[in-house]
Design an enzyme around this catalytic site. Structure first.
Site, PDB file in Angstrom:
ATOM      1  N   GLU A 133       0.838  -1.201   0.000  1.00 37.64           N
ATOM      2  CA  GLU A 133       0.000   0.000   0.000  1.00 37.64           C
ATOM      3  C   GLU A 133       0.864   1.239   0.000  1.00 37.64           C
ATOM      4  OE1 GLU A 133      -1.609   0.641   4.275  1.00 37.64           O
ATOM      5  OE2 GLU A 133      -1.230  -1.504   4.047  1.00 37.64           O
ATOM      6  N   LYS A 171       2.611   4.647   1.176  1.00 38.92           N
ATOM      7  CA  LYS A 171       3.109   5.194   2.434  1.00 38.92           C
ATOM      8  C   LYS A 171       2.929   6.703   2.379  1.00 38.92           C
ATOM      9  CE  LYS A 171       7.337   5.336   5.281  1.00 38.92           C
ATOM     10  NZ  LYS A 171       6.903   6.526   5.923  1.00 38.92           N
ATOM     11  N   ASP A 217       2.975  10.617   3.201  1.00 34.82           N
ATOM     12  CA  ASP A 217       3.970  11.521   3.775  1.00 34.82           C
ATOM     13  C   ASP A 217       3.229  12.617   4.538  1.00 34.82           C
ATOM     14  OD1 ASP A 217       6.332  12.679   4.379  1.00 34.82           O
ATOM     15  OD2 ASP A 217       6.701  13.527   2.400  1.00 34.82           O
ATOM     16  N   TYR A 223      -4.935   3.876   7.662  1.00 39.01           N
ATOM     17  CA  TYR A 223      -4.161   2.752   7.140  1.00 39.01           C
ATOM     18  C   TYR A 223      -4.017   1.565   8.085  1.00 39.01           C
ATOM     19  CZ  TYR A 223      -0.252   5.086   9.585  1.00 39.01           C
ATOM     20  OH  TYR A 223       0.542   5.681  10.509  1.00 39.01           O
ATOM     21  N   LYS A 254      11.209   3.156   0.916  1.00 36.16           N
ATOM     22  CA  LYS A 254      11.120   4.603   0.667  1.00 36.16           C
ATOM     23  C   LYS A 254      11.661   4.924  -0.717  1.00 36.16           C
ATOM     24  CE  LYS A 254      11.972   7.221   4.345  1.00 36.16           C
ATOM     25  NZ  LYS A 254      11.383   8.381   5.033  1.00 36.16           N
ATOM     26  N   CYS A 313      20.822  46.134  -5.617  1.00 36.02           N
ATOM     27  CA  CYS A 313      19.438  45.690  -5.776  1.00 36.02           C
ATOM     28  C   CYS A 313      19.085  45.634  -7.260  1.00 36.02           C
ATOM     29  CB  CYS A 313      18.504  46.652  -5.045  1.00 36.02           C
ATOM     30  SG  CYS A 313      16.771  46.279  -5.335  1.00 36.02           S
ATOM     31  N   CYS A 348      16.340  48.533  -7.924  1.00 31.74           N
ATOM     32  CA  CYS A 348      16.541  49.975  -7.776  1.00 31.74           C
ATOM     33  C   CYS A 348      18.016  50.377  -7.742  1.00 31.74           C
ATOM     34  CB  CYS A 348      15.828  50.481  -6.524  1.00 31.74           C
ATOM     35  SG  CYS A 348      16.583  49.898  -5.000  1.00 31.74           S
ATOM     36  N   CYS A 366      17.782  44.903   0.461  1.00 26.44           N
ATOM     37  CA  CYS A 366      17.869  46.239  -0.104  1.00 26.44           C
ATOM     38  C   CYS A 366      17.311  47.221   0.922  1.00 26.44           C
ATOM     39  CB  CYS A 366      17.060  46.302  -1.396  1.00 26.44           C
ATOM     40  SG  CYS A 366      16.763  47.986  -1.953  1.00 26.44           S
ATOM     41  N   CYS A 373      12.004  51.368  -3.522  1.00 26.59           N
ATOM     42  CA  CYS A 373      12.250  50.152  -4.293  1.00 26.59           C
ATOM     43  C   CYS A 373      10.904  49.493  -4.595  1.00 26.59           C
ATOM     44  CB  CYS A 373      13.166  49.241  -3.473  1.00 26.59           C
ATOM     45  SG  CYS A 373      13.509  47.664  -4.235  1.00 26.59           S
TER      46      CYS A 373
END
Ligand code: IVH
Length: 710
Positions: free
Chosen positions: A112, A114, A116, A223, A317, A411, A414, A429, A435
């Protein structure tokens, strides 16, 4: 006429059935509107006649219970984990070992998915959900019942035949679609997004406000059915294999995966694993492997368990999928708070079911540690999560003599030189007010739902207002006039509005409103232009926002590190903006939940004259800058209460606010004027002694609640 009792029972049945059909069978038997009306009716009836409300009522799913701290409870059956492996050889060994131990006995395996997510245990007694508990350390976990009840796929009471005492085990998962929608909303509201669906599921189960949990679209996937051998022996063999237990559980109303497969040998098992390794990306939620169990439950005892995990099951896994692809260039994104994030733009590559083109390089440190050179290829991985991760550089493909790529020092938006705060991994920045992404980001936060809730202004319209030179900061919003808004349209980035169309606009704006049909059409009239109705909506939403209470206004300012909770605490503590603006860093850091970094950011914010000017303008516009007294009753008139310890339903600040809302006074220390000592858990012994000495009556949290509701 049905009696209230029979109507409550009838509504409970009906809503349960609609819920079940909707969540399990994807089948809407009624419209949302009708459903809400029924639920509302039931809520109202239960409020009026609490004696008839069923403990398993679907109204419990709406949430509203507050979890101050999660009680620790012992598991009746320990919550073991599984031995797990990434190697097919070890699965072969497991299979051979099991077959050998069972020595000729006829048996089979189940394979089946698994999940997460977050494992929880749900004891049921006589078909009714008793509790929901997280795994914790396997012996003791957290009681998350209030939050679990809000998950529609957790049955509050079971259908059909069920053992009178057992525990359902399963995983709470956050489906990808709902996860992404929630994260987008969080970002828009200035909250940190969750890193992956598992963290989000886990965070959701630990929410203090179960009504908030109800909004997260979590799934419980069952499960495992845990019961003692005596229970299993009842019920004509229904519980003698794992697969038939899951079939039975499905009949009881649980959500059980349809993919479970009975396998007879290793080649069946390998086929299942290979199939889902590829197909997993097409599931609506994350799985991280496959679980293989011996199907016949009477063999479980025979095989036994090791210290940590059963010998009759194993988890395979999936390995994260990894590819190598050339880096094309690095771009830099500027966020609302000025943080600059490097992004790798790569040659598109197929990975885990999607095409990957871009992935974050997180920050300057991450980039330096990777040591990326011009012309490099990057190693990109996708684990159980949706977001691809850059895990390294493919050194085999490095070009000779290619230099390292430095992090940008200005940046990208700007041109301002970037700065790095002490101890931080990234650069930002500092040009807060000049900006573009920072300006727009702050405006977006200001209008967002949790802040001023001005929903007629979305990011596109804010951009229009900015481009038209009408709004550069939040105070400008409150100076907007109707005539400035009507007819406003999106500026084409590549093609400025030309003189002729400006002339058309000006003619249009002078037309009497009765001659609207004569308006000159600009060829470039964009579908996003603001019409009269839109303008009215914006103005009335702005007007309405003037009632938004002080804590939210404070949050809406977008002060670095100051989230919703922090803003609430500061607002309550200082009571008004003047006191807050005049506080020094030390005073700010004294407030519960305000750390040094936030305290400094708040101080720095108010130290700037341009920010004080914005506050002044907002204040002149009529926004709320002090806590308003929200008097609920006068029941505590003349009563002085000292609060000590921690409480189940309130934080200390909340309980003080509650005392004041009911006309009482919350005092810091006990004197002869104290009426009650409100005692929570872990109360200081000094206070107790003093109260006893002065003959001050000591009341508990529930006595307090009784008092104010009397
Ligand atoms: S069975 C005694 N089945 O993965 C056996 N576990 O370490 C109980 N998990 O602890 C576990 N999907 O949290 C089982 N279909 C599945 C599962 C599953 C996910 C989790 C569970 C378990 C961990 C394995």
């Amino acid at each position: 006429m049905p009696t209230p009792e029979s109507r409550i029972a009838e509504l409970t049945e009906l809503i349960d059935r609609y819920n079940y059909e909707y969540y399990m069978n994807d089948n809407s038997l009624v419209s949302d509107f009708e459903f809400d009306a029924l639920l509302r009716e039931l809520i109202d009836l239960e409020k009026q006649y609490p004696q008839f409300a069923l403990p398993t009522s679907p109204t419990k799913r709406v949430g509203g219970e507050v979890n101050k701290s999660f009680k620790q409870v012992a598991h009746r059956f320990p919550m073991l984990s599984l031995g797990n492996t990434y190697s097919i050889e070890e699965i072969e060994e497991f299979e051979a070992r099991t077959r050998k131990s069972l020595d000729g006995t006829h048996f089979s395996y189940t394979c089946e998915l698994k999940y997460d997510g977050v494992a929880i245990g749900l004891p049921y007694r006589n078909g009714v959900l008793v509790q929901a508990v997280t795994r914790g350390n396997g012996t003791v976990g957290d009681d998350i019942t209030a939050n679990a009840r809000t998950i529609p796929t957790i049955p509050l009471r079971l259908k059909g035949d069920f053992p009178d005492d057992f525990e359902a085990r399963g995983e709470v998962v956050y489906p990808f679609q709902a996860f992404e929608a929630m994260n987008r909303q969080r970002e828009a509201e200035g909250d940190e997004p969750f890193a992956n669906p598992r963290n989000a599921a886990s965070g959701s189960l630990k929410l203090q406000d179960s009504a908030e949990c109800a909004k997260r679209k979590l799934l419980f996937c069952m499960y495992f059915m845990m019961m003692d051998d005596q229970q299993a022996a009842t019920s004509a063999g229904r519980f003698l294999t794992h697969s038939s237990r899951l079939d039975a559980a499905r009949d009881m109303g649980f959500l059980v995966q349809p993919y479970i497969k009975e396998c007879n040998d290793i080649s069946d098992i390998k086929f299942f694993i290979d199939f889902w390794d590829k197909e997993r990306w097409n599931l609506p939620f994350a799985i991280d492997g496959v679980v293989i169990k011996v199907n016949q439950t009477d063999l479980w005892n025979q095989l036994g368990t090791t210290a940590k995990s059963p010998r009759w099951a194993i988890a395979y896994k999936f390995k994260a999928e990894r590819v190598s692809t050339p880096l094309l260039h690095i771009t830099y994104q500027v966020g609302r708070t000025g943080i600059v994030t490097p992004v790798a733009n790569m040659q598109p590559v197929a990975l885990g079911g999607t095409t990957v083109r871009r992935a974050t390089l997180c920050n300057a440190d991450f980039m330096r540690n990777l040591d990326i050179h011009y012309g490099d290829s990057l190693l990109v991985e996708k684990g159980g999560e949706i977001i691809p991760k850059i895990v390294g550089v493919d050194l085999d493909k490095r070009l000779p003599d290619s230099p390292a790529i430095p992090f940008t020092y200005v940046c990208p938006e700007c041109g301002t030189p970037l700065v790095r705060a002490d101890g931080e991994a990234g650069f930002y920045c500092p040009n807060q007010d000049g900006c573009l992404p920072q300006i727009l980001g702050r405006l977006e936060l200001f209008v967002s739902r949790k802040a001023m809730n001005i929903d007629s202004l979305g990011s596109e319209r804010l951009r229009m207002l900015y481009d038209a030179g009408l709004v550069t900061n939040v105070a400008d919003l409150y100076s907007l006039r109707r005539d400035q808004l009507v007819g406003l349209q999106k500026v084409d980035e590549t093609d400025e509005v030309d003189e002729v169309s400006q002339l058309r606009n000006s003619i249009n704006s002078q037309l009497p409103s009765t001659s609207k049909a004569y308006q000159l059409q600009n060829s470039k009239t964009s579908s996003t232009s603001i019409q009269e109705k839109g303008a009215d909506n914006i103005l009335s939403a702005l007007q309405k926002s003037k009632q938004v209470p002080f804590p939210r206004v404070l949050f809406a300012l977008g002060i670095r590190y100051l989230g919703e909770v922090g803003a609430k605490k500061l607002a309550r503590y200082f009571g008004n903006i003047d006191a807050l603006m005049n506080a020094n860093v030390m005073e700010l850091a004294m407030v519960e939940d305000i750390g040094n970094v936030t305290a400094e950011a708040v101080y720095d914010y108010f130290a700037k004259p341009e920010h004080r000017l914005i506050i002044q303008r907002l204040r002149d516009a009529g926004l709320q800058f002090q806590m308003t007294e929200t008097r609920v009753s006068n029941i505590l008139q003349g009563v002085t209460i000292v609060v000590s310890g921690v409480f189940e339903h309130f934080s200390r600040e909340e309980i003080k606010a509650s005392i004041e809302q009911h006309g009482g006074k919350a005092a810091g220390s006990i004197s002869s004027k104290t009426t009650y000592l409100l005692a929570g858990d872990k109360m200081g012994p000094e206070k107790l002694k003093k109260a006893e000495k002065l003959g001050v009556k000591i009341i508990s949290e529930s006595e307090y609640l009784e008092l104010i509701h009397s």
